[in-house]
Design an enzyme around this catalytic site. Structure first.
Site, PDB file in Angstrom:
ATOM      1  CB  THR A 189      -0.903  -0.012   1.256  1.00  0.00           C
ATOM      2  OG1 THR A 189      -1.491   1.275   1.412  1.00  0.00           O
ATOM      3  CG2 THR A 189      -0.122  -0.320   2.526  1.00  0.00           C
ATOM      4  CG  ASP A 190      -1.101   5.001  -0.992  1.00  0.00           C
ATOM      5  OD1 ASP A 190      -1.677   4.393  -0.070  1.00  0.00           O
ATOM      6  OD2 ASP A 190      -1.678   5.868  -1.700  1.00  0.00           O
ATOM      7  CD  GLU A 191      -3.486   3.393   4.240  1.00  0.00           C
ATOM      8  OE1 GLU A 191      -3.404   3.408   5.471  1.00  0.00           O
ATOM      9  OE2 GLU A 191      -4.545   3.185   3.623  1.00  0.00           O
ATOM     10  CE1 TYR A 248      -3.414  -2.736   5.648  1.00  0.00           C
ATOM     11  CE2 TYR A 248      -3.348  -0.371   5.207  1.00  0.00           C
ATOM     12  CZ  TYR A 248      -3.380  -1.679   4.750  1.00  0.00           C
ATOM     13  OH  TYR A 248      -3.374  -1.931   3.393  1.00  0.00           O
ATOM     14  CE  LYS A 286      -0.076  -4.703   2.937  1.00  0.00           C
ATOM     15  NZ  LYS A 286      -0.460  -6.050   2.387  1.00  0.00           N
TER      16      LYS A 286
HETATM   17  P1  NAD Z   1      -9.835  -7.288   2.118  1.00  0.00           P
HETATM   18  O1  NAD Z   1      -9.815  -6.993   3.579  1.00  0.00           O
HETATM   19  O2  NAD Z   1     -11.048  -7.005   1.319  1.00  0.00           O
HETATM   20  O3  NAD Z   1      -9.514  -8.845   1.882  1.00  0.00           O
HETATM   21  C1  NAD Z   1      -8.532  -9.541   2.599  1.00  0.00           C
HETATM   22  C2  NAD Z   1      -8.716 -11.038   2.326  1.00  0.00           C
HETATM   23  O4  NAD Z   1      -7.666 -11.747   3.030  1.00  0.00           O
HETATM   24  C3  NAD Z   1     -10.045 -11.593   2.858  1.00  0.00           C
HETATM   25  O5  NAD Z   1     -10.616 -12.457   1.902  1.00  0.00           O
HETATM   26  C4  NAD Z   1      -9.649 -12.349   4.126  1.00  0.00           C
HETATM   27  O6  NAD Z   1     -10.510 -13.428   4.418  1.00  0.00           O
HETATM   28  C5  NAD Z   1      -8.245 -12.826   3.752  1.00  0.00           C
HETATM   29  N1  NAD Z   1      -7.413 -13.090   4.938  1.00  0.00           N
HETATM   30  C6  NAD Z   1      -7.227 -12.277   6.012  1.00  0.00           C
HETATM   31  N2  NAD Z   1      -6.417 -12.877   6.906  1.00  0.00           N
HETATM   32  C7  NAD Z   1      -6.062 -14.073   6.366  1.00  0.00           C
HETATM   33  C8  NAD Z   1      -5.231 -15.138   6.805  1.00  0.00           C
HETATM   34  N3  NAD Z   1      -4.589 -15.088   7.973  1.00  0.00           N
HETATM   35  N4  NAD Z   1      -5.082 -16.223   6.000  1.00  0.00           N
HETATM   36  C9  NAD Z   1      -5.738 -16.292   4.808  1.00  0.00           C
HETATM   37  N5  NAD Z   1      -6.528 -15.324   4.345  1.00  0.00           N
HETATM   38  C10 NAD Z   1      -6.695 -14.220   5.114  1.00  0.00           C
HETATM   39  O7  NAD Z   1      -8.560  -6.548   1.542  1.00  0.00           O
HETATM   40  P2  NAD Z   1      -8.336  -5.861   0.112  1.00  0.00           P
HETATM   41  O8  NAD Z   1      -8.872  -4.498   0.153  1.00  0.00           O
HETATM   42  O9  NAD Z   1      -8.768  -6.800  -0.939  1.00  0.00           O
HETATM   43  O10 NAD Z   1      -6.756  -5.750   0.125  1.00  0.00           O
HETATM   44  C11 NAD Z   1      -5.941  -6.761  -0.475  1.00  0.00           C
HETATM   45  C12 NAD Z   1      -4.485  -6.356  -0.336  1.00  0.00           C
HETATM   46  O11 NAD Z   1      -4.277  -5.089  -0.949  1.00  0.00           O
HETATM   47  C13 NAD Z   1      -4.028  -6.210   1.119  1.00  0.00           C
HETATM   48  O12 NAD Z   1      -2.725  -6.742   1.224  1.00  0.00           O
HETATM   49  C14 NAD Z   1      -4.024  -4.706   1.347  1.00  0.00           C
HETATM   50  O13 NAD Z   1      -3.054  -4.336   2.307  1.00  0.00           O
HETATM   51  C15 NAD Z   1      -3.656  -4.197  -0.045  1.00  0.00           C
HETATM   52  N6  NAD Z   1      -4.156  -2.840  -0.340  1.00  0.00           N
HETATM   53  C16 NAD Z   1      -5.489  -2.573  -0.344  1.00  0.00           C
HETATM   54  C17 NAD Z   1      -5.934  -1.292  -0.676  1.00  0.00           C
HETATM   55  C18 NAD Z   1      -7.391  -0.943  -0.743  1.00  0.00           C
HETATM   56  O14 NAD Z   1      -7.726   0.211  -1.032  1.00  0.00           O
HETATM   57  N7  NAD Z   1      -8.310  -1.868  -0.525  1.00  0.00           N
HETATM   58  C19 NAD Z   1      -5.008  -0.283  -0.973  1.00  0.00           C
HETATM   59  C20 NAD Z   1      -3.658  -0.598  -0.933  1.00  0.00           C
HETATM   60  C21 NAD Z   1      -3.238  -1.875  -0.643  1.00  0.00           C
HETATM   61  P1  TYD Z   2     -10.605   4.178   4.148  1.00  0.00           P
HETATM   62  O1  TYD Z   2     -11.565   3.762   3.086  1.00  0.00           O
HETATM   63  O2  TYD Z   2     -10.722   3.564   5.502  1.00  0.00           O
HETATM   64  O3  TYD Z   2      -9.152   3.958   3.550  1.00  0.00           O
HETATM   65  P2  TYD Z   2      -7.702   4.417   4.155  1.00  0.00           P
HETATM   66  O4  TYD Z   2      -7.824   4.785   5.557  1.00  0.00           O
HETATM   67  O5  TYD Z   2      -6.928   3.146   3.961  1.00  0.00           O
HETATM   68  O6  TYD Z   2      -7.235   5.533   3.272  1.00  0.00           O
HETATM   69  O7  TYD Z   2     -10.697   5.741   4.323  1.00  0.00           O
HETATM   70  C1  TYD Z   2     -10.459   6.630   3.237  1.00  0.00           C
HETATM   71  C2  TYD Z   2     -10.508   8.049   3.764  1.00  0.00           C
HETATM   72  O8  TYD Z   2     -11.850   8.317   4.215  1.00  0.00           O
HETATM   73  C3  TYD Z   2      -9.617   8.275   4.980  1.00  0.00           C
HETATM   74  O9  TYD Z   2      -9.080   9.589   4.909  1.00  0.00           O
HETATM   75  C4  TYD Z   2     -10.558   8.151   6.163  1.00  0.00           C
HETATM   76  C5  TYD Z   2     -11.879   8.671   5.603  1.00  0.00           C
HETATM   77  N1  TYD Z   2     -13.118   8.084   6.184  1.00  0.00           N
HETATM   78  C6  TYD Z   2     -14.146   8.904   6.627  1.00  0.00           C
HETATM   79  O10 TYD Z   2     -14.052  10.151   6.555  1.00  0.00           O
HETATM   80  N2  TYD Z   2     -15.275   8.335   7.144  1.00  0.00           N
HETATM   81  C7  TYD Z   2     -15.411   6.992   7.255  1.00  0.00           C
HETATM   82  O11 TYD Z   2     -16.469   6.517   7.776  1.00  0.00           O
HETATM   83  C8  TYD Z   2     -14.362   6.131   6.784  1.00  0.00           C
HETATM   84  C9  TYD Z   2     -14.477   4.640   6.883  1.00  0.00           C
HETATM   85  C10 TYD Z   2     -13.225   6.731   6.238  1.00  0.00           C
END
Ligand code: NAD
Ligand code: TYD
Length: 347
Positions: free
Chosen positions: A129-131, A154, A158
């Protein structure tokens, strides 16, 4: 190709598997999806894929922290490629309970790397992630050289997993690539994250909780564009390299929520056509809330020819339409555990 996908029942993982089978004509391998089905994992996300490709799609219900189960998957299926999505992924949950994040994101990644290191894998791709880069001021964007400076449990977990993956490249010669992407949105996202939460609350006429002053900025990436980037990196990315993947769509949260409201006025009007903007409610800020994220995706553009194709307005419109069309999926996802989280967090 026998590709182990971890976390394939989550938001991005399920979109990636769907992308490979439906939109990547040059993918003709098998997918072995291992997922422990936490609250965020949903087998239903891939029911049609499982039915259509019974010989090429296999689901294994297992935890990446379970080394024995992982060893069995590697030997039973001749895994030659890994694409690692599995993680605890919600910042707010990591603030309330960091333990699961340390376990899955760090120990789970370590387990996978250990399993992979003597297997002569073609590729181990790690999704990050960019975080991990922390918070930006008003100027500049994250490049692959930006120093790590994570703010939440989190992002710290990561960051730790990214360091482990790079260490296994340098020390053991494991064939790794990494990608650090910005905020994804699109179909199948669990409705605890900003965009689906706002769409579902707006649909039901509930308050739209915006943290702090709403001026935090995120760079939004449509999930299908992200999936295409991952597939390009797996095929053509240079070993040991990291690629930043961003949507080139920075926006303040409040502007994004207003945009969703305006589209909802048109696509799912409230009774009496009262404007959805009236539901916006500013709530207590998130502790350690990063102010701004922005990705410089110049490297993946120049080296692999990838650029995002979906404009924010088209992507948000398609996402709203998907949620409006999938009320059964939403009802099933909004289980007791989901309601409990929403009640506790926004009480
Ligand atoms: P998500 O939370 O929707 O899905 C996570 C999946 O991993 C779920 O299906 C869960 O059951 C599975 N999981 C969790 N713990 C597990 C374990 N111990 N063993 C096996 N499976 C397990 O997450 P996402 O949004 O699809 O994110 C996927 C990846 O992308 C993550 O690594 C996250 O850090 C990264 N990422 C997500 C975002 C975003 O905006 N969603 C942005 C940047 C990076
Ligand atoms: P989120 O979707 O949780 O992603 P991330 O924290 O990984 O960027 O949140 C996106 C942005 O929205 C973040 O600045 C937090 C804000 N946010 C709210 O303002 N209200 C909410 O209820 C949630 C879940 C997030």
């Amino acid at each position: 190709m026998n590709m182990l996908v971890t976390g394939g029942c989550g938001f991005i993982g399920s979109n990636f598997i769907r992308y490979l089978f439906q939109d990547a004509p040059d993918f003709n391998g098998r997918i072995i999806n291992i997922d422990s089905l936490t609250y965020a994992g949903n087998l239903e996300n891939l029911t049609d894929i499982a039915e259509t490709f019974p010989d090429r799609y296999i689901f294994v219900h297992a935890d990446i922290c379970d080394a024995e189960a992982l060893a069995a998957v590697f030997s039973d299926h001749g895994i030659d490629t890994v694409c690692h999505f599995a993680a605890e992924s919600h910042v707010d949950r990591s603030i309330v309970g960091p333990d699961a994040f340390i376990r899955t994101n760090i120990i789970g990644t370590f387990n996978l790397l250990e399993m992979a290191r003597d297997k002569k894998l073609k590729r181990f791709h790690h999704i990050s992630t960019d975080e991990v880069y922390g918070s930006l001021g008003p100027d500049g964007r994250f490049t692959e050289q930006t120093a790590y400076d994570p703010s939440s449990p989190y992002s710290a977990s990561k960051a730790a997993s990214d360091h482990l993956v790079r260490a296994y490249f340098r020390t053991y010669g494991l064939s790794v690539t990494l990608s650090n992407c910005s905020n994804n949105y699109g179909p199948y996202q669990f409705p605890e994250k900003l965009i689906p939460l706002m769409i579902l609350n707006a649909r039901s006429g509930k308050a739209l909780p915006v943290y702090g002053d709403g001026k935090n900025i995120r760079d939004w990436l449509y999930v299908k564009d992200h999936c295409r980037a991952i597939w390009e990196i797996i095929k053509h990315g240079a070993l040991g390299e990291t690629y930043n993947v961003g949507g080139d769509h920075e926006m303040e949260n409040i502007r994004l929520v207003e945009m969703i409201c305006d589209l909802m006025d048109d696509m799912a009007p409230l009774p009496g056509r009262s404007p959805h903007r009236g539901l916006i409610s500013f709530v207590k800020d998130r502790p350690g809330h990063d102010r701004r994220y922005a990705i410089d995706a110049g490297k993946i553009r120049d080296e692999l020819g990838w650029t995002p194709e979906t404009t924010l307005e088209n992507g948000i419109r398609a996402t709203i339409q998907w949620y409006l069309d999938h009320s059964e999926w939403i009802e099933r996802v909004q289980s007791g555990a989901y309601r409990e989280w929403i009640q506790q967090h926004y009480q």
